[in-house]
Design a protein around this motif. Structure first.
Motif, short mmCIF file in Angstrom:
data_model
loop_
_atom_site.label_atom_id
_atom_site.label_comp_id
_atom_site.label_asym_id
_atom_site.label_seq_id
_atom_site.Cartn_x
_atom_site.Cartn_y
_atom_site.Cartn_z
N ALA A 1 11.90 5.33 10.23
CA ALA A 1 11.87 4.49 11.44
C ALA A 1 13.27 4.37 12.04
N LYS B 1 1.26 2.16 9.44
CA LYS B 1 1.80 1.84 8.11
C LYS B 1 1.63 0.37 7.73
N ILE B 2 1.33 -0.49 8.70
CA ILE B 2 1.18 -1.90 8.36
C ILE B 2 -0.20 -2.43 8.78
N ASN C 1 7.53 -8.86 9.58
CA ASN C 1 8.99 -8.89 9.55
C ASN C 1 9.58 -7.57 9.06
N VAL C 2 8.92 -6.95 8.09
CA VAL C 2 9.40 -5.65 7.61
C VAL C 2 9.42 -4.68 8.78
N LYS D 1 9.68 -5.36 11.89
CA LYS D 1 10.75 -5.72 12.83
C LYS D 1 12.12 -5.33 12.29
N LYS E 1 4.17 3.44 14.17
CA LYS E 1 4.43 3.28 12.74
C LYS E 1 3.90 1.93 12.27
N TRP F 1 0.82 -1.21 0.00
CA TRP F 1 0.00 0.00 0.00
C TRP F 1 0.85 1.26 0.00
N PRO G 1 -3.37 -0.21 7.18
CA PRO G 1 -3.52 -0.37 5.72
C PRO G 1 -3.88 -1.79 5.32
N TYR G 2 -3.34 -2.78 6.03
CA TYR G 2 -3.67 -4.15 5.67
C TYR G 2 -5.11 -4.49 6.05
N PHE H 1 13.09 -3.18 10.14
CA PHE H 1 13.41 -1.76 10.02
C PHE H 1 13.03 -0.98 11.26
N GLY H 2 12.86 -1.70 12.35
CA GLY H 2 12.66 -1.06 13.64
C GLY H 2 11.47 -0.11 13.71
N PHE H 3 10.34 -0.49 13.09
CA PHE H 3 9.15 0.37 13.16
C PHE H 3 8.72 0.52 14.61
N ASP I 1 5.35 -11.78 6.61
CA ASP I 1 6.27 -10.95 5.82
C ASP I 1 6.19 -9.48 6.20
N PHE I 2 4.97 -8.99 6.33
CA PHE I 2 4.81 -7.57 6.62
C PHE I 2 5.23 -7.27 8.05
N TYR J 1 -5.32 -1.59 -2.38
CA TYR J 1 -3.95 -1.17 -2.69
C TYR J 1 -3.32 -1.96 -3.82
#
Ligand SMILES: Nc1ncnc2c1ncn2[C@@H]1O[C@H](COP(=O)(O)OP(=O)(O)OP(=O)(O)O)[C@@H](O)[C@H]1O
Ligand SMILES: [Mg+2]
Lengths: 290, 262
Positions: A124, B179-180, B164-165, B167, B175, A111, B183-184, B169-171, B161-162, B259
């Protein structure tokens, strides 16, 4: 502690190990997953691997042998059942922005636009930077992978190679000291793959060859062209390191030129026989042999 | 680029017209078979056009135009739907995001969901001391379940997968949510809302038959008492049409948040 079976292959010249500071140490790592009902499934066992700063190391092995699992132990996504992973002197306890990951399946957020996928990661990891700095960083990395003019597209509007480059830009933008690439070029055609190799090395060079890169691949030529060392894994379960093969080719390497070098052919042969031997072992009793 | 008069649009209109013709044909046959006890389309149309002459006339509490009735129902559905959604979305997020929330609330949902919303009407009367409040109350309850279940499903099915993203990138927690998670889950949430408004629009008719007052459901009941089947049939068509519009509205919303559109 079990005896270490496969320490960096004594006797083999360990390029970089002595003259470089250590970046990653995988110490006697065993990873087992609980299985449904009966006990555990040991994916990898007694893995020892020391990687120097700025080294490019490929991991190669048959599907399901535990390459991604080993990568996940370095990234912190999976906790070793025993043993430990040390990155830049610190024990890995979880994922962290010092290690940039390119996932086996890219894992872009569908998205978010190309730009947002990169920007949100930067945002981040570097909250202290101003918005303008973060934007500049995201845009610079997208330009590096030639995606600047595609920055407003959604992942669903991208080709496989473009997704891949987005994932690479994202991993590079957070400026990690370690890059973990899990079959990053697996799904690409030979032509795109070739240009991606060049781009990866360019990015690595731009950064004074200071980033340590671990890459999983199934492609022997790719492993030789890019790596300082190639880690060949045995088949699972309880996969171990079969051998670590040095690539004695000076950089910069010319893809067309090196394939005619005797060193290249020797290394290629060695890798091929390591991989096919383990295949015929696996298929013992079957008539045909590869 | 699609134009308004593209072939596919014209075809869609043609099919719609065909479908309408089929309806009218069947209707006519039924009318003939019942010897006009069920009024035929022409007779209904006459009454229908009369109703549309002055949809907002107001001659006392029991005699108001169809527009006023319809608007009354829409307001009630809107209010109930809004209230229900305000409860269902946070609850769904909670259920989807935490196993404790899921284990604790899921049995509750499973037990209450199959209950006809009308069964809550007396409790609504008791709580609000007014039919108006009770009707909005049952609409709120009706709107609860599909939204809640779909939201919970959306949140709990976020692919690893999402996660993990986030994790890798330290969201931060915020966030990750913005952002995850959202939206999902959003398309699932809107699917839930779309189902909810559909059921709510169905239940309002029955609800208003119980509650009386102003509304399309009451209008149907009142027409039955006044023995005007033409009015009932007109009202059915109007109810169907408004339901279709509501569904289209949420369908549009779904398209908006999808999306993976090309
Ligand atoms: N989360 C998990 N739970 C249970 N078993 C797992 C899990 N992750 C991996 N495994 C098992 O561990 C083994 C190694 O998996 P892994 O994904 O590391 O293989 P791989 O070498 O990366 O394969 P490929 O080349 O196909 O990507 C497989 O047998 C797999 O089934
Ligand atoms: Mg893998």
């Amino acid at each position: 502690m079990q005896p270490k079976q496969f320490v960096d292959m004594p006797g083999a010249p360990v390029l970089g190990k002595n003259e470089r500071p250590v970046s990653i140490e995988v110490k006697d790592v065993t990873i087992a997953f609980p299985t449904r009902g009966k006990g555990v499934f040991t994916a990898v066992k007694n893995i020892d691997l020391t990687i120097g700063k700025g080294e490019i190391v490929s991991i190669i092995g048959h599907s399901g042998c535990g390459k991604s699992t080993l990568m996940n132990a370095v990234s912190g996504m999976v906790k070793p059942t025993s043993g430990e992973v040390i990155v830049n002197g610190k024990r890995v306890t979880g994922p962290g922005p010092d290690r940039g990951i390119v996932f086996q399946n890219y894992s872009l957020l569908p998205w978010l636009t190309v730009y947002q996928n990169v920007y949100q990661a930067v945002d981040a990891v570097m909250p202290a930077k101003t918005a303008a700095e973060k934007r500049e960083l995201a845009e610079r990395n997208l330009t590096m992978v030639n995606l600047f003019q595609h920055r407003d597209k959604l992942p669903s509007q991208l080709s496989g190679g473009m997704k891949q480059r987005t994932a690479i830009a994202r991993a590079f933008a957070i400026n990690p000291s370690v890059l973990l690439l899990d079959e990053p070029f697996g799904a690409l055609d030979a032509l795109t793959k070739g240009s991606m190799h060049i781009e990866l090395l360019k990015l690595w060079n731009l950064d004074h060859r200071e980033k340590t890169i671990i890459m999983v691949t199934h492609d022997i030529e790719e492993a030789i062209f890019l790596s300082d060392r190639v880690v060949v894994m045995n088949d699972g379960p309880a996969a171990t390191i079969r051998e670590i093969v040095d690539i004695p080719l000076a950089r910069p390497r010319n893809k067309k030129a090196i394939i005619h070098l005797p060193e290249y052919m020797a290394v290629h042969d060695r890798l091929l026989s390591l991989l096919t031997k383990s295949f015929s072992i696996e298929d013992e009793g079957v008539e045909y042999q590869v | 680029m699609k134009t308004l008069f593209s072939l596919s649009n014209l075809l869609a209109v043609a099919w719609f017209a065909g479908s309408l013709a089929l309806l009218i044909a069947i209707w006519w046959v039924v009318s003939l078979v019942t010897e006009h006890e069920i009024p035929d389309p022409a007779a209904t149309w006459t009454v229908f056009s009369e109703m549309l002459q002055d949809p907002f006339y107001d001659s006392g509490p029991n005699d108001k135009g169809i527009g006023i009735q319809l608007w009354g129902s829409i307001k009630r559905v809107g209010a109930g739907f809004l209230l229900g959604s305000l409860v269902a979305i946070p609850m769904g997020l909670l259920m989807g995001a935490s196993t404790v929330g899921m284990r604790l609330l899921n049995p509750l949902v499973q037990i209450l969901r199959p209950v006809s919303p009308l069964a809550w009407f007396p409790l609504g009367l008791l709580a609000f001391k007014a039919a108006e409040g009770a009707t909005v109350f049952i609409i709120a309850i009706t709107s609860l379940w599909p939204t809640l279940i779909n939201t919970a499903f959306g949140v709990s099915s976020i692919p690893q997968d999402f996660k993990n993203v986030g994790k890798a990138f330290g969201f931060s927690r915020w966030k990750y949510i913005s952002k995850i998670l959202i939206p999902y889950a959003l398309p699932h949430m809107i699917t839930g809302l779309r189902l909810s408004i559909g059921v709510a629009w169905m239940v309002i008719v029955a609800g208003e038959m119980l509650s009386g007052g102003i509304g399309i459901g009451f209008f149907v009941w009142d027409s039955w008492n006044g023995l005007s089947l033409e009015k009932i049939l007109s009202a059915i068509l109007i109810i169907g049409f408004v339901g279709l519009l509501l569904d289209k509205l949420f369908n549009g919303l779904q398209q908006l948040v999808a999306y993976d559109k090309k």
